[in-house]
Design an enzyme around this catalytic site. Sequence first.
Site, PDB file in Angstrom:
ATOM      1  N   ASP A  64      74.218  -9.122  18.237  1.00 33.53           N
ATOM      2  CA  ASP A  64      74.327  -7.690  17.950  1.00 33.53           C
ATOM      3  C   ASP A  64      73.726  -7.375  16.588  1.00 33.53           C
ATOM      4  O   ASP A  64      73.619  -6.206  16.198  1.00 33.53           O
ATOM      5  CB  ASP A  64      75.767  -7.193  18.060  1.00 33.53           C
ATOM      6  CG  ASP A  64      76.736  -7.919  17.142  1.00 33.53           C
ATOM      7  OD1 ASP A  64      76.303  -8.811  16.387  1.00 33.53           O
ATOM      8  OD2 ASP A  64      77.942  -7.596  17.180  1.00 33.53           O
ATOM      9  N   SER A  65      73.265  -8.422  15.889  1.00 33.82           N
ATOM     10  CA  SER A  65      72.461  -8.237  14.684  1.00 33.82           C
ATOM     11  C   SER A  65      71.159  -7.518  14.997  1.00 33.82           C
ATOM     12  O   SER A  65      70.442  -7.104  14.077  1.00 33.82           O
ATOM     13  CB  SER A  65      72.169  -9.592  14.020  1.00 33.82           C
ATOM     14  OG  SER A  65      71.687 -10.533  14.973  1.00 33.82           O
ATOM     15  N   LYS A 123      79.295 -13.776  23.982  1.00 28.93           N
ATOM     16  CA  LYS A 123      79.997 -14.125  22.745  1.00 28.93           C
ATOM     17  C   LYS A 123      80.770 -12.918  22.247  1.00 28.93           C
ATOM     18  O   LYS A 123      80.276 -11.798  22.296  1.00 28.93           O
ATOM     19  CB  LYS A 123      79.030 -14.601  21.659  1.00 28.93           C
ATOM     20  CG  LYS A 123      79.740 -15.027  20.361  1.00 28.93           C
ATOM     21  CD  LYS A 123      78.798 -15.702  19.383  1.00 28.93           C
ATOM     22  CE  LYS A 123      77.869 -14.738  18.681  1.00 28.93           C
ATOM     23  NZ  LYS A 123      78.620 -13.824  17.766  1.00 28.93           N
ATOM     24  N   GLU A 181      83.829 -11.672  19.067  1.00 26.56           N
ATOM     25  CA  GLU A 181      84.381 -11.992  17.759  1.00 26.56           C
ATOM     26  C   GLU A 181      85.890 -11.794  17.731  1.00 26.56           C
ATOM     27  O   GLU A 181      86.391 -10.754  18.198  1.00 26.56           O
ATOM     28  CB  GLU A 181      83.765 -11.084  16.689  1.00 26.56           C
ATOM     29  CG  GLU A 181      82.261 -11.202  16.556  1.00 26.56           C
ATOM     30  CD  GLU A 181      81.677 -10.245  15.521  1.00 26.56           C
ATOM     31  OE1 GLU A 181      80.443 -10.206  15.392  1.00 26.56           O
ATOM     32  OE2 GLU A 181      82.464  -9.527  14.852  1.00 26.56           O
ATOM     33  N   GLU A 221      81.286 -18.516  10.893  1.00 26.96           N
ATOM     34  CA  GLU A 221      80.386 -17.859   9.950  1.00 26.96           C
ATOM     35  C   GLU A 221      81.023 -17.720   8.579  1.00 26.96           C
ATOM     36  O   GLU A 221      82.134 -17.218   8.437  1.00 26.96           O
ATOM     37  CB  GLU A 221      79.982 -16.475  10.463  1.00 26.96           C
ATOM     38  CG  GLU A 221      79.015 -15.752   9.544  1.00 26.96           C
ATOM     39  CD  GLU A 221      78.410 -14.509  10.162  1.00 26.96           C
ATOM     40  OE1 GLU A 221      77.646 -13.814   9.459  1.00 26.96           O
ATOM     41  OE2 GLU A 221      78.681 -14.232  11.350  1.00 26.96           O
TER      42      GLU A 221
END
Length: 272
Positions: free
Chosen positions: A52-53, A121, A123, A190
């Site tokens: 999503d970056s 993925k 978070e 991260e």
Amino acid sequence: MSQHQPETKKVTTLRLAAMKAQREPITMLTAYDYTMARLLDAAGIDILLVGDSAANVMAGHTTTLPITLDQMIYHGSCVVRGARRAFVVVDMPFGSYQISEETALSSAVRIMKETGADAVKLEGGAHLFSTIQRLVASGIPVVGHLGLTPQSVHQLGGYGLQAKEGEAADRLYQQALGLEQSGCCALVLEKVPAEVATRVAEALRIPVIGIGAGSGVDGQVLVSQDMLGMEDSFSPKFLRRFAQLGDLIKGAVGDYITAVKERSFPSESESY
């Protein structure tokens, strides 16, 4: 010039688990389009992350929050068409899985059906255990993400180092164990201390991929545009630039402009 000779066999969840067991480091880079995916895949990358970056890298937003599910599906489908060997993971964007388990399942099903990706993925920790179990029970491979979780940037108060010591480190460790028990096939850590990340990687049976998490994990991930030197405004401690493509691109464009302005392009041999 790298001497790495890429394999051609498709990377799967089983292959990633075997790499962890054999202590073979796993390579992961982001991709958002067909051309980049094809190049990275041909070079032998193990995992392509449709992050999503893309909200930052492709659209110019300051956070990852604005990108939509439809946009992630578009980017994911482009990447899948460019990948032959790599395991393709698509990020579930903010709002696509937090509302309810039903929303999460619906979003994940759309991603898998409409992109052809290998996994999704998301978070977060304990509050997502049951959601992950629901996705996995439905046949959807899930990659977890702990530490600095960019979708929670406002809650975290920025992009600082996470789980630095004591209770915070122990909490991340327990959440990582919980994600594995919930069915995750891999985990991204991260921006956490190397000692904490190593402890997690040694405890888990699933691969742990680090970004700003030291060398004691099972693999590494970077944003391709950062690693290739196409973006020079972002310089965290963990980032190594393996090329300076930004300078090369600007130089090539400058040469093109000059050639057009002086009418040396196209030449006679380049004309019909």
